[in-house]
Every structure is written in structure tokens, then in C-alpha cells.
Design an enzyme around this catalytic site. Structure first.
Site, mmCIF file in Angstrom:
data_model
loop_
_atom_site.group_PDB
_atom_site.id
_atom_site.type_symbol
_atom_site.label_atom_id
_atom_site.label_comp_id
_atom_site.label_asym_id
_atom_site.label_seq_id
_atom_site.Cartn_x
_atom_site.Cartn_y
_atom_site.Cartn_z
ATOM 1 N N ARG A 61 -67.236 -5.237 97.105
ATOM 2 C CA ARG A 61 -66.866 -3.836 96.843
ATOM 3 C C ARG A 61 -67.902 -3.160 95.947
ATOM 4 O O ARG A 61 -68.245 -1.989 96.151
ATOM 5 C CB ARG A 61 -65.461 -3.766 96.219
ATOM 6 C CG ARG A 61 -64.957 -2.337 96.067
ATOM 7 C CD ARG A 61 -63.507 -2.295 95.629
ATOM 8 N NE ARG A 61 -63.334 -2.812 94.277
ATOM 9 C CZ ARG A 61 -62.140 -3.034 93.721
ATOM 10 N NH1 ARG A 61 -61.018 -2.794 94.395
ATOM 11 N NH2 ARG A 61 -62.049 -3.511 92.494
ATOM 12 N N ARG A 112 -81.937 15.779 82.102
ATOM 13 C CA ARG A 112 -80.819 16.241 82.931
ATOM 14 C C ARG A 112 -81.269 17.140 84.076
ATOM 15 O O ARG A 112 -81.851 18.208 83.852
ATOM 16 C CB ARG A 112 -79.790 16.993 82.074
ATOM 17 C CG ARG A 112 -78.542 17.366 82.871
ATOM 18 C CD ARG A 112 -77.498 18.044 81.997
ATOM 19 N NE ARG A 112 -76.298 18.322 82.765
ATOM 20 C CZ ARG A 112 -76.139 19.387 83.559
ATOM 21 N NH1 ARG A 112 -77.116 20.265 83.659
ATOM 22 N NH2 ARG A 112 -75.021 19.556 84.243
ATOM 23 N N HIS A 114 -79.721 17.510 88.376
ATOM 24 C CA HIS A 114 -78.706 16.897 89.232
ATOM 25 C C HIS A 114 -79.249 15.856 90.211
ATOM 26 O O HIS A 114 -78.683 14.789 90.365
ATOM 27 C CB HIS A 114 -77.937 17.976 90.008
ATOM 28 C CG HIS A 114 -76.977 18.745 89.148
ATOM 29 N ND1 HIS A 114 -77.382 19.514 88.097
ATOM 30 C CD2 HIS A 114 -75.634 18.849 89.201
ATOM 31 C CE1 HIS A 114 -76.326 20.062 87.521
ATOM 32 N NE2 HIS A 114 -75.245 19.677 88.169
ATOM 33 N N LYS A 159 -65.701 2.745 93.989
ATOM 34 C CA LYS A 159 -65.226 2.594 92.608
ATOM 35 C C LYS A 159 -66.274 3.227 91.687
ATOM 36 O O LYS A 159 -67.122 2.532 91.114
ATOM 37 C CB LYS A 159 -64.997 1.107 92.300
ATOM 38 C CG LYS A 159 -63.971 0.882 91.204
ATOM 39 C CD LYS A 159 -63.425 -0.527 91.266
ATOM 40 C CE LYS A 159 -62.593 -0.897 90.050
ATOM 41 N NZ LYS A 159 -61.362 -0.133 89.887
ATOM 42 N N LEU A 215 -58.725 3.392 97.137
ATOM 43 C CA LEU A 215 -59.526 2.237 96.732
ATOM 44 C C LEU A 215 -59.007 0.991 97.455
ATOM 45 O O LEU A 215 -57.800 0.715 97.405
ATOM 46 C CB LEU A 215 -59.451 2.015 95.217
ATOM 47 C CG LEU A 215 -60.481 0.985 94.752
ATOM 48 C CD1 LEU A 215 -61.864 1.626 94.654
ATOM 49 C CD2 LEU A 215 -60.099 0.369 93.438
HETATM 50 N N1 PDD Z 1 -58.378 -0.052 88.659
HETATM 51 N N2 PDD Z 1 -56.627 2.115 92.902
HETATM 52 C C1 PDD Z 1 -57.313 2.636 91.871
HETATM 53 C C2 PDD Z 1 -57.548 4.113 91.838
HETATM 54 C C3 PDD Z 1 -57.813 1.784 90.860
HETATM 55 O O1 PDD Z 1 -58.519 2.309 89.845
HETATM 56 C C4 PDD Z 1 -57.538 0.383 90.922
HETATM 57 C C5 PDD Z 1 -58.053 -0.572 89.895
HETATM 58 C C6 PDD Z 1 -56.809 -0.098 92.021
HETATM 59 C C7 PDD Z 1 -56.522 -1.569 92.185
HETATM 60 O O2 PDD Z 1 -57.676 -2.274 92.596
HETATM 61 P P1 PDD Z 1 -57.887 -3.812 92.224
HETATM 62 O O3 PDD Z 1 -56.690 -4.547 92.721
HETATM 63 O O4 PDD Z 1 -59.117 -4.192 92.937
HETATM 64 O O5 PDD Z 1 -58.003 -3.897 90.727
HETATM 65 C C8 PDD Z 1 -56.384 0.792 92.990
HETATM 66 C C9 PDD Z 1 -59.106 -0.818 87.704
HETATM 67 C C10 PDD Z 1 -58.520 -2.131 87.353
HETATM 68 C C11 PDD Z 1 -59.452 0.050 86.510
HETATM 69 O O6 PDD Z 1 -59.881 1.175 86.751
HETATM 70 O O7 PDD Z 1 -59.345 -0.387 85.361
#
Ligand code: PDD
Length: 304
Positions: A61, A112, A114, A159, A215
Site C-alpha cells: 500500500r 514554496r 506548488h 494513504k 482506504l
Molecule cells: N488509519 N480508513 C482510514 C481513513 C484510515 O485512516 C485507516 C487507518 C483505515 C484502516 O486501515 P488499516 O486497517 O490499514 O489500519 C481505514 C491509521 C491507522 C491512522 O491514520 O492512524
């Protein structure tokens, strides 16, 4: 653990751009693009009794997130694991029951502007902190959640550090005395939580929203795999707020959240006022595969 201000205890040593330094000495340039634009990515990996859970999946990921924002990563996943191992050693967390590894890469520091800067090395930050298990009462009885509109962009599968809508949603939950905010799209469809994925048990089936601009949670994947292994019916399909309210039970999943039942949704009780046996089974199996339940440690290295 050193005091880092505001009563917060930071890990003694962190990793920043090639060096292991005391937390208080980890400094980034003021024009780091993570700071200016949220121009970066991150991962959170939980270590159970010293072993990372789902390392390869998290790294898959991480690399997809990097490719999604056109960030070329100069580090191999072996380098990143090496950093985590060194942080374990330096912070005495080699056999901690729970430790959470935070990894972040930004497009680096540059004046800075963009568009991407030329010839700038991305910056890398990593931190390993002792993890906190949710109180047993919460794991059994569940938590309160609220609903808020999902106001995010079209690449929620990545992420990235751009978490402002998530931060605002979580704060609304906190202000309402709730643990999490479920993000709702048009038609009343729930996408996910502000930092978790969401599931419902409906007529004995395990139901979760499909991977459409959410996500792809590693815990979500783990739960789906467990459910399939248990031969439970599994559906990845759109899920409404009303269905969650009427479900046998509903729960959140996440790396640090693990599997957390939803007790109330916008103040209304979820489920039939008793724990669903399916939820019991999933929580038990999850503890086994992560090793948190003292189960077969071989399962932990099995691809999930
Ligand atoms: N967050 N959806 C979102 C928007 C998230 O930020 C997360 C995880 C998940 C769950 O994903 P996973 O099972 O891979 O942790 C779903 C992390 C832990 C955070 O931002 O701290």
C-alpha cells in the site's frame, strides 16, 4: 520514554533522514512540503510481541500511495524494516506486546512553489511507539459513533498526509462524546470511518463497503480473509446508515483500532442489544492471527 511537552511522552529515539536521533532533536526544515502542502504519504504498522503484522501488505500500500502521488521512493522495503528493527532495539521495544510503527515520506524541502521541486530528495521520518490496547469494556460493549458528510477528494485509496477532512470529522466525534465519525456519501451510503473501515453483520453475513474511493485497510482485508476462512457469507457492497442501525452488530477496523464494536450510531443503539456470535468469532480469530491472543505465531507470517 522522554517527556516531549504537553504531558506527551515521546519515544526516546526516532529516525529522520538517515539518522537515529533523540525525539526532541528531530527537526525538519520549515519549508518541508509535508508541512506546507501535506505533500506526502504515511503508513502505520502494528508490531505484536516484536513482529510486524501484515508488513508486506502495508508495504504494498505504501508503494501504491507513493506511485499515486508520483513520489519516487529511494528506499527499499528491507531498508524500512531495518529502520523499524533499529527503533525497536534503541527504544527497548523488541518484545513489547504492542508497538506502533509510524512511517512518513514527504516530497522534501524546497522553496514554496506548488509544482514538484527538481532534484530534491524526499524526506523520511519513522517513529516506534508503545501501542495501547483498547479497554476490554470497549472491545466487548463497543463505542459510540456519529455520522458526518464525507467531504474528501477522489483518491481516498491513497494513504496521504492530507487528512484535514478526517481530522475535522474525528474532532466532531470527540465534541459529541463519540469515538469515531462515519463518513457518509450521497444516498446515505457509509464509506468508512475517519481513521477506520466499517463493517456490519447482517443476517449472519459480513458486509463492508466496496473499495470505491476508500482506504483499502489492511485490517479490513484481514477480517475479510478470516470471514472467508470461517465460511461466513461475505459481501463487499454499498452499506447505508439505516442498514448499520438495523444490523445484528457493526464494527470498526483499523491497525490500532483492531476490531471495535459500534454500540451507538448518532445516539441510537446498534444491533439487538446483545453481542453477535459472528463478532465474537471474528475478534477471537483476529487475536489469533495477530498473535495478540497468544495463538499460533506461525500464522503471523502467513500472507494475509
Ligand atoms: N488509519 N480508513 C482510514 C481513513 C484510515 O485512516 C485507516 C487507518 C483505515 C484502516 O486501515 P488499516 O486497517 O490499514 O489500519 C481505514 C491509521 C491507522 C491512522 O491514520 O492512524
Amino acid at each position: 520514554m522522554a517527556e516531549v511537552g504537553n504531558g506527551v511522552h515521546g519515544p526516546g529515539t526516532v529516525y529522520l533522514n538517515g539518522e537515529f536521533v533523540p525525539y526532541s532533536e528531530a527537526k525538519v526544515p520549515a519549508e518541508d512540503r509535508g508541512y506546507l502542502f501535506g505533500d506526502g504519504i504515511y503508513e502505520v504498522v502494528r508490531f505484536y510481541a516484536g513482529q510486524p503484522f501484515g508488513w508486506e501488505e502495508h508495504m504494498d500500500r505504501w508503494e501504491r500511495s507513493a506511485a499515486g502521488i508520483r513520489l519516487e521512493l529511494p528506499w527499499r522495503r528491507e531498508d524500512l524494516l531495518q529502520i523499524a528493527r533499529e527503533l525497536q532495539r534503541r527504544n527497548g521495544l523488541e518484545s513489547a506486546p504492542l508497538a506502533d510503527f509510524y512511517l512518513q515520506a514527504t516530497r522534501g524541502a524546497a522553496p514554496r512553489s506548488h509544482a514538484f521541486p527538481a532534484g530534491v530528495r524526499p524526506s523520511l521520518f519513522a517513529l516506534l511507539r508503545e501501542g495501547q490496547a483498547h479497554p476490554e469494556a470497549e472491545r466487548q460493549e463497543g463505542v459510540a459513533v456519529i455520522t458526518v458528510p464525507d467531504e474528501r477528494w477522489g483518491r481516498c485509496d491513497l494513504k496521504t498526509l492530507n487528512l484535514l477532512p478526517n481530522v475535522l470529522a474525528k474532532q466532531r466525534a470527540k465534541d459529541a462524546g463519540a469515538y469515531e465519525a462515519l463518513l457518509v456519501r450521497s444516498g446515505g451510503y457509509v464509506s468508512e470511518g475517519s481513521s477506520s473501515n466499517v463493517f456490519a453483520i447482517i443476517h449472519g453475513a459480513v458486509v463492508t463497503p466496496p473499495l470505491q474511493n476508500i482506504l483499502p485497510g489492511i485490517t479490513r482485508l484481514t477480517v475479510l480473509n478470516i470471514a472467508r476462512r470461517l465460511r461466513l457469507p461475505v459481501y463487499e457492497r454499498p452499506l447505508t446508515v439505516g442498514e448499520i442501525l438495523r444490523a445484528e452488530s457493526a464494527f470498526l477496523t483499523g491497525t490500532t483500532t483492531e476490531i471495535l464494536p459500534i454500540r451507538t450510531l448518532d445516539g441510537e443503539a446498534v444491533g439487538e442489544g446483545r453481542r453477535s456470535p459472528v463478532l465474537d468469532q471474528l475478534q477471537k480469530e483476529f487475536a489469533q492471527v495477530t498473535g495478540a491472543g497468544g495463538g499460533d505465531t506461525l500464522c503471523r507470517t502467513e500472507r494475509i
